[in-house]
Design an enzyme around this catalytic site. Structure first.
Site, PDB file in Angstrom:
ATOM      1  N   ASP A 122      21.475  71.083 -19.166  1.00 41.57           N
ATOM      2  CA  ASP A 122      20.521  70.941 -20.269  1.00 41.57           C
ATOM      3  C   ASP A 122      19.109  71.336 -19.867  1.00 41.57           C
ATOM      4  OD1 ASP A 122      22.524  70.121 -21.914  1.00 41.57           O
ATOM      5  OD2 ASP A 122      21.816  68.075 -22.205  1.00 41.57           O
ATOM      6  N   SER A 146      33.107  61.549 -15.820  1.00 34.22           N
ATOM      7  CA  SER A 146      32.144  60.458 -15.733  1.00 34.22           C
ATOM      8  C   SER A 146      30.863  60.875 -15.009  1.00 34.22           C
ATOM      9  CB  SER A 146      32.816  59.256 -15.059  1.00 34.22           C
ATOM     10  OG  SER A 146      32.030  58.106 -15.161  1.00 34.22           O
ATOM     11  N   LYS A 171      34.836  61.948 -20.165  1.00 35.84           N
ATOM     12  CA  LYS A 171      34.680  60.490 -20.162  1.00 35.84           C
ATOM     13  C   LYS A 171      33.195  60.170 -20.300  1.00 35.84           C
ATOM     14  CE  LYS A 171      35.433  56.295 -17.447  1.00 35.84           C
ATOM     15  NZ  LYS A 171      33.995  55.925 -17.322  1.00 35.84           N
TER      16      LYS A 171
END
Length: 441
Positions: free
Chosen positions: A310, A299, A324
């Site tokens: 990224d 999460s 998740k």
């Protein structure tokens, strides 16, 4: 002129006819759906009354309705559920950082209760519970077929009381019992320490204290090393961190980013979608960052690791995260209860959803399994060096300061080797930062 008027009237009539032809069936379908819903509600009422009147034992009406609501929510996905007034109060306490229990985050997978992660320093962690363990029984009673909330309720109890859970672990042939003493869980959201010239930020959960703890811990580490110029890099350790508050994950990500998207969420309708961007300011001042993750990182942990990965701001090391990728909204209900409902999916800056896929590390580094401490261990044979030979020549080319520097570096290398035995993944991250800092020199 009459022809045009007639054509216009004909067009209007034709349009009305076509509209009626399409709208009529649509309205009929909608009315049929509404009728079916009311029929199902009538059916629920019939079943409810028959249970109250004919079940072998007297039942509590409120408990029956709560069970029905919980069943409706839990049928949607593993993370949607009903929170009784007590559960809702417990959840509010947990996000503030102190509560009673075992200290494990659990989910349900194909009917089995699975440990997402044990929290650092909690009774479950001390007892040896690991991420990925399956709990099959509590105090000898099987939990198979129970809802997640029912199993969690069984694991609750007074502080100081004992609980025995039966665990199935990958790589272990037979189930085994683990005895745990319940205790008050006081979570320190972030613990910081210095290893060599690297600052380790161990983030255990995302609650109200996470960002303030991280900011102060990083500042203390920089001061301990004598300034940012002496820092090789930062390690953000998110292993076995089951997540928590979305806003804290955003703040932690923003702490190390100057610009760009951090995370986006997409709900059922386009207007429910959100996008959050970073603000200027990097607490690490451009120093290299390594993020550690494993199968217990879920999460909010995945939001942070995905954002830094990224943007190429950090090297992610470890093993694949939990996966998740959904957002739950807690909605207050009457009688002080609440419902936790999955309302959106979240996406990393590159637009990827990690739901059921997880974050894949840039460098896969497995953590060796815990080995039992042997009663007797053989000493590692010590090989002789040139300096041990009788009559060996002295090295007179070094000053006392140079000799001291070499001895210091040797001691650091021996400490690093010791850490590899204790925590191989962390040792790897420290070595990686040390190498990156040398390239930058």
């Amino acid at each position: 002129m009459k022809k045009y008027m007639m054509a216009g009237v004909a067009g209007i009539l034709a349009g009305t006819l076509i509209s009626t032809q399409f709208a009529g069936p649509l309205l009929a379908q909608e009315a049929e759906k509404t009728s079916n819903v009311y029929e199902q509600l009538d059916l629920f009422g019939d079943v409810f009354e028959r249970i109250r009147a004919q079940y072998v034992e007297e039942v509590d009406s409120e408990e029956l309705i709560e069970a029905a609501i919980d069943g409706m929510l839990s049928s949607l996905d593993p993370h949607s559920s009903y929170l009784s007034p007590q559960d809702a109060a417990d959840m509010r306490v947990q996000t503030s950082g102190s509560f009673g229990g075992l200290g494990i985050e659990v989910t349900q997978e194909e009917g089995f209760v699975k440990v997402v992660a044990p929290m650092d320093g909690t009774p479950a962690d001390i007892a040896g519970i690991e991420a990925g363990d399956y709990i099959t029984a509590v105090d000898g009673q099987s939990v198979l077929g129970m809802t997640l909330d029912e199993t969690v309720e069984m694991m609750r109890g007074p502080v100081g009381s004992e609980i025995v859970i039966t665990v199935v672990r990958e790589g272990v042939d037979d189930p085994f019992d683990v005895s745990i003493i319940r205790d008050t869980i006081k979570l320190t959201a972030v613990r910081s320490r210095v290893e060599g010239n690297s600052i380790v930020l161990r983030v255990t959960t995302f609650n109200d204290q996470t960002y303030p703890n991280l900011e102060s811990g990083l500042k203390e580490g920089i001061e301990e090393l004598g300034g940012i110029d002496n820092v090789d890099g930062i390690i953000v350790d998110l292993r076995n961190n089951p997540g928590g508050l979305l806003d804290q994950a955003i703040k932690v990500s923003d702490a190390f980013l100057d610009e760009g998207e951090i995370v986006s969420t997409r709900g059922r309708s386009p207007e429910e979608s959100t996008r959050v961007n970073a603000t200027e300011g990097d607490l690490a001042q451009g120093k290299p960052i390594v993020v550690l993750i494993n199968g217990g990182s879920a999460s909010a942990s995945e939001i942070v690791s995905g954002a830094l990965q990224d943007h190429h701001r950090a090297v992610v090391v470890g093993t694949k995260s939990f996966g998740k990728g959904s957002v739950q909204t807690v909605m207050p209900l009457r009688s002080d209860g609440a419902m936790r409902l999955t309302t959106a999916r979240y996406y990393t800056p590159s637009g990827r959803s990690i739901q059921a896929l997880g974050i894949s590390p840039d460098i896969i580094v497995e953590q060796p399994p815990r080995q039992p401490v042997a009663e007797e261990t053989e000493e590692t044979p010590k090989f002789r060096s040139e300096a041990d030979l009788r009559g060996a020549l002295d090295n007179d080319s070094l000053t006392e300061d140079e000799r001291a520097k070499i001895e210091e570096e040797r001691a650091e290398a021996e400490e690093a080797a010791k850490l590899r035995d204790e925590d191989f993944q962390l040792a790897y991250a420290i070595d990686l930062l040390k190498g990156l800092s040398k390239i930058g020199d």
